[in-house]
Design a protein around this motif. Sequence first.
Motif, PDB file in Angstrom:
ATOM      1  N   ASN A 121     -49.193   9.286 -36.924  1.00 36.22           N
ATOM      2  CA  ASN A 121     -49.139   7.848 -36.653  1.00 36.22           C
ATOM      3  C   ASN A 121     -48.626   7.598 -35.234  1.00 36.22           C
ATOM      4  O   ASN A 121     -48.188   8.527 -34.545  1.00 36.22           O
ATOM      5  N   GLY A 122     -48.666   6.341 -34.820  1.00 36.29           N
ATOM      6  CA  GLY A 122     -48.283   5.987 -33.456  1.00 36.29           C
ATOM      7  C   GLY A 122     -46.785   6.101 -33.197  1.00 36.29           C
ATOM      8  O   GLY A 122     -46.366   6.359 -32.060  1.00 36.29           O
ATOM      9  N   SER A 123     -45.984   5.895 -34.219  1.00 38.09           N
ATOM     10  CA  SER A 123     -44.532   6.019 -34.057  1.00 38.09           C
ATOM     11  C   SER A 123     -44.155   7.469 -33.783  1.00 38.09           C
ATOM     12  O   SER A 123     -43.340   7.751 -32.897  1.00 38.09           O
ATOM     13  N   LEU A 128     -44.885   8.557 -30.297  1.00 42.13           N
ATOM     14  CA  LEU A 128     -43.798   8.212 -29.368  1.00 42.13           C
ATOM     15  C   LEU A 128     -42.641   9.201 -29.494  1.00 42.13           C
ATOM     16  O   LEU A 128     -42.055   9.619 -28.494  1.00 42.13           O
ATOM     17  N   ILE A 161     -41.987  -3.036 -30.518  1.00 37.40           N
ATOM     18  CA  ILE A 161     -41.749  -2.563 -31.880  1.00 37.40           C
ATOM     19  C   ILE A 161     -40.598  -1.555 -31.866  1.00 37.40           C
ATOM     20  O   ILE A 161     -40.365  -0.875 -30.875  1.00 37.40           O
ATOM     21  N   SER A 163     -40.307   1.302 -33.053  1.00 38.18           N
ATOM     22  CA  SER A 163     -40.719   2.700 -32.820  1.00 38.18           C
ATOM     23  C   SER A 163     -40.357   3.166 -31.412  1.00 38.18           C
ATOM     24  O   SER A 163     -40.004   4.329 -31.208  1.00 38.18           O
ATOM     25  N   VAL A 204     -44.866  -0.530 -22.227  1.00 36.49           N
ATOM     26  CA  VAL A 204     -45.558  -0.854 -23.483  1.00 36.49           C
ATOM     27  C   VAL A 204     -46.478  -2.041 -23.233  1.00 36.49           C
ATOM     28  O   VAL A 204     -46.040  -3.077 -22.743  1.00 36.49           O
ATOM     29  N   ASP A 206     -46.908   3.398 -23.727  1.00 38.02           N
ATOM     30  CA  ASP A 206     -47.277   3.132 -25.118  1.00 38.02           C
ATOM     31  C   ASP A 206     -48.505   2.218 -25.109  1.00 38.02           C
ATOM     32  O   ASP A 206     -48.403   1.018 -24.862  1.00 38.02           O
ATOM     33  N   ALA A 217     -50.558   1.763 -27.717  1.00 33.63           N
ATOM     34  CA  ALA A 217     -50.954   1.613 -29.129  1.00 33.63           C
ATOM     35  C   ALA A 217     -51.883   0.433 -29.371  1.00 33.63           C
ATOM     36  O   ALA A 217     -52.674   0.444 -30.307  1.00 33.63           O
ATOM     37  N   GLU A 218     -51.765  -0.593 -28.508  1.00 37.52           N
ATOM     38  CA  GLU A 218     -52.544  -1.816 -28.734  1.00 37.52           C
ATOM     39  C   GLU A 218     -53.671  -1.959 -27.711  1.00 37.52           C
ATOM     40  O   GLU A 218     -54.259  -3.032 -27.592  1.00 37.52           O
ATOM     41  N   SER A 263     -51.886   4.331 -31.356  1.00 32.95           N
ATOM     42  CA  SER A 263     -51.791   4.249 -32.812  1.00 32.95           C
ATOM     43  C   SER A 263     -53.171   3.921 -33.368  1.00 32.95           C
ATOM     44  O   SER A 263     -53.959   3.243 -32.716  1.00 32.95           O
ATOM     45  N   TYR A 312     -53.329   2.629 -36.660  1.00 28.40           N
ATOM     46  CA  TYR A 312     -53.027   1.816 -37.841  1.00 28.40           C
ATOM     47  C   TYR A 312     -54.193   0.829 -38.040  1.00 28.40           C
ATOM     48  O   TYR A 312     -54.868   0.477 -37.073  1.00 28.40           O
ATOM     49  N   LYS A 325     -55.181  -1.828 -35.468  1.00 29.99           N
ATOM     50  CA  LYS A 325     -55.454  -1.478 -34.064  1.00 29.99           C
ATOM     51  C   LYS A 325     -56.973  -1.522 -33.825  1.00 29.99           C
ATOM     52  O   LYS A 325     -57.749  -1.569 -34.771  1.00 29.99           O
ATOM     53  N   GLY A 362     -52.489   6.944 -38.218  1.00 27.80           N
ATOM     54  CA  GLY A 362     -52.835   7.965 -37.234  1.00 27.80           C
ATOM     55  C   GLY A 362     -52.312   7.607 -35.866  1.00 27.80           C
ATOM     56  O   GLY A 362     -51.921   6.460 -35.612  1.00 27.80           O
ATOM     57  N   TRP A 385     -55.660  -7.953 -28.768  1.00 28.55           N
ATOM     58  CA  TRP A 385     -55.371  -7.089 -29.930  1.00 28.55           C
ATOM     59  C   TRP A 385     -54.967  -7.975 -31.099  1.00 28.55           C
ATOM     60  O   TRP A 385     -55.493  -7.860 -32.196  1.00 28.55           O
TER      61      TRP A 385
END
Length: 369
Positions: free
Chosen positions: A54-56, A59, A81, A83, A126, A152, A154-155, A176, A178, A181, A188, A281
């Motif tokens: 996962n994305g967390s 990180l 977030i 994370s 981020v 980061d 993720a988005e 990420s 999720y 996303k 993932g 996003w």
Amino acid sequence: MIPVNEPLLDGNEKKYLAECIDTGWISSEGPFVRRFEEEFAVTVGRRHAIAVANGSLALDAAVAALGLQPGDEVLLPSFTIISCAAAIVRAGAVPVAVDADPLTWNIDTALIKSHITARSKAIMAVHIYGLPCDMNPILALADAHGLRVIEDAAEMHGQTYFGRPCGSFGDISTFSFYPNKHITTGEGGMIVTDSDALAEKCRSLRNLCFIPERRFVHEELGWNMRMTNLQAALGVAQLERLETFIQRKRSMGALYTELLDGTPGLQLPLAQAEYAKNIYWVYGIVIEDSLGLDAVEAMRRLGAAGVGTRPFFWPMNKQPVLNRMGLLKGVDCPVAERIARQGFYIPSGLALTETQIKTVAQKVRELIR
Ligand SMILES: *Cc1c(COP(=O)(O)O)cnc(C)c1O
């Protein structure tokens, strides 16, 4: 109820998943994992990609790979977030929160310099909600002060900064997958980097830090953060459609803006910054204090009207778990605190229809009236 998020899984997802089952390859040893990593690395323009659970955790591994020492400081946006801060704290380092820009909601780059000290070792950049953070000033400060940069993203799958892919900046970047996303594998994440050493370190951390010489003897503690072949099969199918998804997100965002523009007391996402067009996003809105309405009440009313919403992030300097550890206690981030109190996002998933968008916009306008 119009859901806040529903993914689109109508490409090759079923076909590739069936392939996993037919061949018996379901664990992280299966061929889709390598393929997803290779194709993702090409998309982002990085030499290495390491798929994780996962994305967390992406990180966690990225920060751990930097080898920070206890007491080292890492700057990060307050408006993000947990994370991000968790990865810093778990690495034994100290998070230093920087307030948000009131228009882009990203880290306010003008405020970073005053937070840099002799103990600063890294900046975590981020990208929040749809516009990348302003990377050039961040990279320049990092350069001037010898700081590592963790990005980061993720988005931000498919987003660019001055034409260069998000996820290609700094020492190491994370994503990420999720379901909310732009592309999803259920759960993932991905770590990407150009550094051979960081890539090797992350691969080791992902797999319990097994050493090649003698399995089950360990010099360091890692995690099991491996991605399965089933997840990677979804990832390969989703990646094939990234361009389409991004176009769709952009037109959804443009339609929301067209329908909501001019509503008094409502701040909408910026359509673009000098360096990027918004990728939406999520479609966030911030209610002005003068309306006498906060996000909690607005979300309650929209929920009653059949519209799903989610609150904005809660600032890192106001996190009970961090404050109890003596971290970010008494720190003020007035912009992050205001948008956290007054902001939320409306349905933004890829499966959202034009009719649903019109209904949501109508309900939001009624709410404000
Ligand atoms: C979603 C997200 C994460 C965490 O990813 P998970 O896969 O949910 O663990 C990290 N950072 C940002 C900015 C995110 O939006």
